[in-house]
Design an enzyme around this catalytic site. Structure first.
Site, mmCIF file in Angstrom:
data_model
loop_
_atom_site.group_PDB
_atom_site.id
_atom_site.type_symbol
_atom_site.label_atom_id
_atom_site.label_comp_id
_atom_site.label_asym_id
_atom_site.label_seq_id
_atom_site.Cartn_x
_atom_site.Cartn_y
_atom_site.Cartn_z
ATOM 1 N N TYR A 1 30.189 14.767 -38.480
ATOM 2 C CA TYR A 1 28.990 14.319 -38.961
ATOM 3 C C TYR A 1 27.828 14.824 -37.964
ATOM 4 C CZ TYR A 1 25.768 10.629 -41.367
ATOM 5 O OH TYR A 1 25.079 10.127 -41.821
ATOM 6 N N CYS A 2 26.788 15.260 -38.360
ATOM 7 C CA CYS A 2 25.418 15.560 -37.726
ATOM 8 C C CYS A 2 25.970 16.531 -36.644
ATOM 9 C CB CYS A 2 24.761 14.277 -37.246
ATOM 10 S SG CYS A 2 23.117 14.562 -36.434
ATOM 11 N N VAL A 3 25.728 16.035 -35.251
ATOM 12 C CA VAL A 3 25.863 17.040 -34.123
ATOM 13 C C VAL A 3 27.449 17.078 -33.955
ATOM 14 C CG1 VAL A 3 23.740 16.749 -32.895
ATOM 15 C CG2 VAL A 3 25.774 14.892 -32.440
#
Length: 606
Positions: free
Chosen positions: A341-343
């Site tokens: 998720y995301c970074v």
């Protein structure tokens, strides 16, 4: 006898904006001054205690420098400057003429507020000529300032991007909706309560400045309503492994049998994992467990100065690769489904490149949620990523050993300043109302620190130089080439994302060498992901191969109502098979339980 009713006398209309009780108003103004003194003391006291001068946020310096360049280049072209000024004054003249016409006509003609702009929802903004004038003058000036930034010649694109961003920050701050005397709703409430709302608001401001150690930390929700492990992150499970960087949680099965291939989730290290395990009805983790998946989740440490040297490579080795080791030993499986998720997805993508180069074939599939791997179109966060700002940030991190979590939280809030800063400023400090209890915003305020080495590597390799997409990033002495990644990928973007813009996520599909299923959801970076089927909210789009540009793909994509979660589950079962085994109990295998989920790492506050 005349029984006709007497003619009605003249009715007295009370002025809409007047003090109800002058004495009470005066008392509250005195209390307001007293509470204002407490705010000032809360600002000054930490700086006096630490023998520091009052510190101006770095963003103000960057904004002043950037907008100073715009003004300098604007004035260097007198003809263009004169044309722009003429355009502004012509707009003001037309607005003033229209306002006089409306006032002389007796009954004003309501002007609709801009679509979707909640700041001007009160009817008085359109019906009252004075407030209508303030609103329209503000919008006219804001649009003019934004247009000037686009017209100024000689600006580098990055500087123009910064100028756009900071102009929006200033215009958002200067909106008449942010001041009592120029906001009809605030003015009414202040007069009707004799200023009691301002006293309550100033008291809350003092508390928030104190909580921010001299800096205003605007509360977005009532923190007393939530507690991690009590009503957030309550999906049953056990911590079965931990090291300096993470705890690994294995969740207790809720079905008698489970799918053979386990699921390992890698959240962002910038935030805490329980965004995927909020209240039970919103929890993706609980839903995945209930579908018969064996779920493991990485819970990153909230680092301090002792972990300053922990690098991006350390997060790969001691985080993702170690989680795969443990999950494999616990389940006896040589493959796992992965989610980033995301970074966390950026780190996972980099790890996939490393695994491809080293012959590691343990990934059965990979799901990327609102993840960027190509940062060419990374949105407004790139405003903060140039050599000068990163060097200054590295200097700060060198002194502390980490980046304070509040720094990233502030940057994310600035991306949606009207919604995440000024709406709460007005509600909390001018209306004097505590914010509502909202689990997502509690999570948003529960920020984490970032080790200096890891964060510097991430900013330089991704935002500044875009090395991951170019095949130039190195981990463990190995150059990462995502084209060698043949693992099936489910790449999810959210349509209104300000952190990982959908066109940026879409562009990243072309970086991988294997099949990619691109899915676009409604809403933003969080709500578009955390969208359980039971709520039947938003929608998602699926289409053909993610080639070309996003608009072309979207024009041919098919819309589906509701959550993307069932679509994802059907997809991963195609990648890993539907074979099942008896449910696996956390702590019953080769790794004993250390403590109950959600573990202790996630409870450490910045």
């Amino acid at each position: 006898m005349n029984d006709a009713p007497a003619a009605p006398g003249p009715t007295r209309t009370e002025p809409p904006y007047q003090v109800k009780d002058p004495e009470a108003f005066a008392r509250n103004m005195a209390r307001l001054a007293e509470e204002g003194g407490k705010v000032l003391a809360a600002i000054v006291e930490p700086h006096e205690r630490e023998a520091l001068g009052l510190r101006v946020p770095e963003e103000f310096g960057q904004a002043s420098k950037t907008l100073g360049q715009v003004v300098e280049k604007w004035l260097s072209n007198p003809q263009a400057a004169f044309a722009a000024q003429t355009r502004l004054w012509t707009g003001y003249l037309g607005l003033w003429t229209d306002t006089l016409r409306r006032m002389s006509a007796g009954a004003p003609e309501p002007e609709p507020a801009p679509a979707g702009d909640k700041r001007f929802a009160d009817e008085a903004w359109a019906e009252n000529p004075m407030f209508d004038f303030l609103r329209r003058a503000y919008l006219l000036t804001s649009q003019w300032a934004e247009q000037v930034v686009e017209e100024v010649e000689g600006l580098e694109e990055h500087e123009r991007h910064k100028a756009r961003f900071y102009v929006k920050q200033f215009t958002s701050a200067l909106s008449p909706s942010n001041f009592v005397l120029t906001n009809p709703e605030l003015l009414r409430e202040t007069l009707e309560t004799n200023g009691e709302n301002l006293v309550r608001g100033m008291r809350m401001m003092a508390e928030d400045v104190q909580a921010g150690s001299g800096q205003l930390k605007i509360r977005q929700t009532d923190p007393g309503n939530f507690e991690v492990g009590r009503n957030l992150a309550v999906t049953p499970g056990k911590v079965i492994f931990q090291n300096d960087l993470m705890q690994l949680i294995q969740y207790t099965p809720s079905t008698e049998s489970v799918y053979r291939v386990p699921l390992v989730i890698v959240p962002p290290w910038i935030n805490k994992f329980y965004i995927l395990d909020l209240t039970p009805e919103k929890s993706f983790i609980k839903w995945a467990v209930d579908q018969g998946l064996t779920v493991f989740v990485v819970s990153w440490v909230n680092p301090d100065a002792r972990l300053a040297a922990k690098s991006f490579e350390d997060y790969m080795r001691d985080g993702i690769l170690k989680a795969l080791d443990v999950a494999g030993e616990v389940t006896g499986e040589d493959k796992a489904h992965l989610i980033g998720y995301c970074v966390g997805g950026t780190l996972l993508s980099s790890t996939l490149g490393y695994m491809a180069a080293t012959g590691d074939e343990r990934a059965a599939s990979t799901t990327l949620l609102a993840t960027q791997v190509d940062f060419a179109h990374a949105g407004d966060l790139k405003v903060f990523a140039d050599e000068e700002q990163i060097t200054e940030l590295e200097s700060q991190m060198a002194r502390a050993g980490y980046l304070e979590g509040g720094k990233m939280a502030s940057a994310f809030n600035m991306l949606r300043a009207n919604d995440l800063i000024w709406s709460y400023y007005v509600n909390n400090y001018l209306k004097g109302k505590p914010p509502s209890a909202f689990d997502l915003l509690y999570w948003n305020s529960d920020s984490t620190r970032m080790p200096a080495a890891n964060h510097s590597f991430y900013l330089r390799n991704c935002y500044l130089s875009n090395k991951l997409s170019k095949g130039e990033m190195e981990l463990g002495g190995i150059r990462i080439d995502l084209k060698k990644v043949k693992v099936p990928i489910y790449n999810l973007a959210t349509r209104e994302d300000h952190i990982a813009p959908p066109n940026s996520v879409f562009l990243g599909c072309n970086s991988f060498g294997g099949p990619v299923r691109f899915v676009l959801t409604g809403s933003g970076h969080i709500a578009g992901v955390v969208n359980p089927p039971s709520r039947n909210k938003y929608q998602y789009w699926v289409g053909g191969k993610p080639t070309g540009d996003l608009d072309t793909w979207f024009a041919k994509a098919k819309e589906h109502p509701g959550s993307w979660w069932p679509d994802w589950l059907a997809w991963i079962l195609k990648q890993g098979g539907k074979a099942k085994v008896p449910a696996r109990v956390p702590g019953a295998g080769s790794y004993e339980a250390i403590e109950d989920a959600p573990g202790s790492y996630v409870k450490v506050r910045a």
